[in-house]
Write an enzyme that holds these catalytic residues in place. Structure first.
Site, short mmCIF file in Angstrom:
data_model
loop_
_atom_site.label_atom_id
_atom_site.label_comp_id
_atom_site.label_asym_id
_atom_site.label_seq_id
_atom_site.Cartn_x
_atom_site.Cartn_y
_atom_site.Cartn_z
N LYS A 1 0.97 -1.25 0.05
CA LYS A 1 -0.09 -0.08 0.10
C LYS A 1 0.88 1.27 -0.02
O LYS A 1 0.64 2.07 -0.75
CB LYS A 1 -0.86 0.04 1.13
N GLN B 1 -4.76 -0.93 9.62
CA GLN B 1 -4.70 -2.30 9.22
C GLN B 1 -5.13 -3.51 10.21
O GLN B 1 -4.95 -3.22 11.21
CB GLN B 1 -3.31 -2.90 8.73
N ASP C 1 -11.02 3.17 4.17
CA ASP C 1 -11.68 1.92 4.15
C ASP C 1 -12.91 1.71 4.09
O ASP C 1 -13.56 0.72 4.03
CB ASP C 1 -10.94 1.15 5.49
N1 GUN Z 1 -7.22 -6.64 6.25
C1 GUN Z 1 -7.77 -7.17 5.41
N2 GUN Z 1 -8.15 -6.56 4.41
C2 GUN Z 1 -7.94 -5.25 4.93
C3 GUN Z 1 -8.38 -4.01 4.22
O1 GUN Z 1 -9.08 -3.86 3.13
N3 GUN Z 1 -8.13 -2.82 5.21
C4 GUN Z 1 -7.82 -2.86 6.11
N4 GUN Z 1 -7.31 -1.83 6.86
N5 GUN Z 1 -7.18 -4.10 6.77
C5 GUN Z 1 -7.40 -5.04 5.98
#
Ligand code: GUN
Length: 297
Positions: A54, A98, A121
Site C-alpha cells: 500500500k 490495518q 477503508d
Molecule cells: N485487512 C484485510 N483486508 C483489509 C482492508 O481492506 N483494510 C484494512 N485496513 N485491513 C485489512
C-alpha cells in the site's frame, strides 16, 4: 464453453494511472498533495506485506504516504490519540488502520475513532450506515473493486441475480449494498447455509469470499455465469512448492462460466487501486468542504 479471464491487473493499472494523473493535476493547480496515513499494530507477516505494498503504490501515485508502526502491546489510549492527531492533520486526507488488530484492542472503538471523511477503508459505522442508506459514502475497497470488474464485464447490472458467498464486514456485507444499489437481486450464503450449491446454481453472478480453497465446484455453476473469486489461499504442494489459489475450483469453473477472475491477478490488484481512488476522493471532498466553510483566520 471456455470462460474469458477478467484481467484485474489491467483494470487496476488503468485506475491507478487515472488516480496518478488527477493527483498530479491537484499538485500542479492547487498545490495540494493527497496524503494517506497507514497504521500497523504488531507484526503480523501478511499485514506487513499488505501495508508495504500500500505504501509503495501510494508513493507511485504521487501521494504523500505516512506509516505508523506500533508494537502489539500498545495501549489503546495511545492508538486512539494517534488517530485523533491524524484526524486533525490537514496534510492527511485518508487514514487506514490495518486489520486484524492484536488482542485486546477493540476493533470497533479504534475504527470508529477515524474521522468518517478520512475513513478510506469505509469501515466506520458512519460510512457503513451511509452506504446502507444509499447516501454518498467512502466504500470498502475490495467490494468496490468487485463492482468495477462486474460493470466492466456485464455493463448495466440491473436485474441480475447475484449470489455472494461470505458475509464479512470487509467484503460480503458492503457488496450486498453495492449490488442492491445497482438493482441486482442478491442472495448471501455463509457457513450455516444448508444448500450453497442451489443458491449458486440460481445466480447470474457469483462472488466468493469465503477463504476456503476449491469451495465452489464447476458443477454448481449455471452455464454462462460470471464468477469473481476473492479468495487468496496459500497452499503448499507435495514437494513443498507454494501456490496461491482462490475459493473456486478454477479449471472446472473455466468450462462453465462465461467470465472468471484468476487468482492471483483478478480481484486482488483492485483493492489497492480502489484505496488510492478513495484517498483522492476523500481529499477532493475535504477541499470542497473547506471551501464551503472556511476556518476564520
Ligand atoms: N485487512 C484485510 N483486508 C483489509 C482492508 O481492506 N483494510 C484494512 N485496513 N485491513 C485489512
Amino acid at each position: 464453453m471456455t470462460a474469458r479471464l477478467i484481467d484485474g491487473r489491467a483494470r487496476a493499472a488503468r485506475l491507478l494511472s487515472e488516480v496518478a494523473e488527477a493527483t498530479a493535476r491537484l499538485r500542479a493547480e492547487r498545490d495540494i498533495q493527497p496524503g494517506l496515513a497507514v497504521v500497523l499494530v504488531g507484526q503480523d507477516p501478511a499485514s506487513e506485506i499488505y501495508v508495504n505494498s500500500k505504501i509503495r503504490r501510494t508513493e507511485e501515485a504521487g501521494m504523500r504516504s505516512i506509516a505508523h508502526r506500533l508494537p502489539a502491546e500498545v495501549a489503546e489510549a495511545e492508538l486512539l490519540a494517534l488517530i485523533t492527531r491524524l484526524n486533525r492533520d490537514p496534510q492527511i486526507h485518508g487514514i487506514l488502520v490495518q486489520l486484524p488488530l492484536p488482542a485486546p484492542l477493540d476493533r470497533a472503538r479504534v475504527i470508529d475513532a477515524i474521522a468518517p471523511e478520512k475513513d478510506v477503508d469505509g469501515f466506520t459505522a458512519v460510512n457503513v450506515g451511509r452506504l446502507a442508506n444509499g447516501e454518498p459514502a467512502l466504500v470498502p475497497c475490495t467490494p468496490l473493486g468487485c463492482l468495477m470488474l462486474l460493470e466492466e464485464t456485464l455493463g448495466d447490472l440491473r436485474g441480475q441475480v447475484a449470489t455472494i458467498i461470505g458475509c464479512s464486514n470487509v467484503v460480503g456485507r458492503p457488496l450486498i449494498q453495492l449490488l442492491l444499489q445497482r438493482d441486482c437481486s442478491v442472495m448471501v450464503a455463509h457457513r450455516h447455509t444448508r444448500n450453497i450449491a442451489a443458491m449458486v446454481r440460481a445466480a447470474d453472478i457469483v462472488v466468493v469470499a469465503a477463504g476456503v480453497p476449491n469451495l465452489v465446484r464447476g458443477s454448481w455453476l449455471k452455464p454462462g455465469v460470471v464468477v469473481l473469486d476473492v479468495g487468496i489461499n496459500r497452499l503448499e504442494g507435495a514437494r513443498g512448492e507454494r501456490r496461491i489459489v482462490g475459493d473456486v475450483a478454477f479449471e472446472e469453473a473455466l468450462a462453465v462460466a462465461s467470465a472468471i477472475t484468476p487468482v492471483p491477478g483478478g480481484v486482488g490488484p483492485m483493492t489497492i487501486a480502489c484505496l488510492l481512488a478513495n484517498t483522492l476522493d476523500a481529499c477532493r471532498r475535504q477541499i470542497e468542504s473547506a471551501e464551503r466553510s472556511p476556518v476564520p483566520a
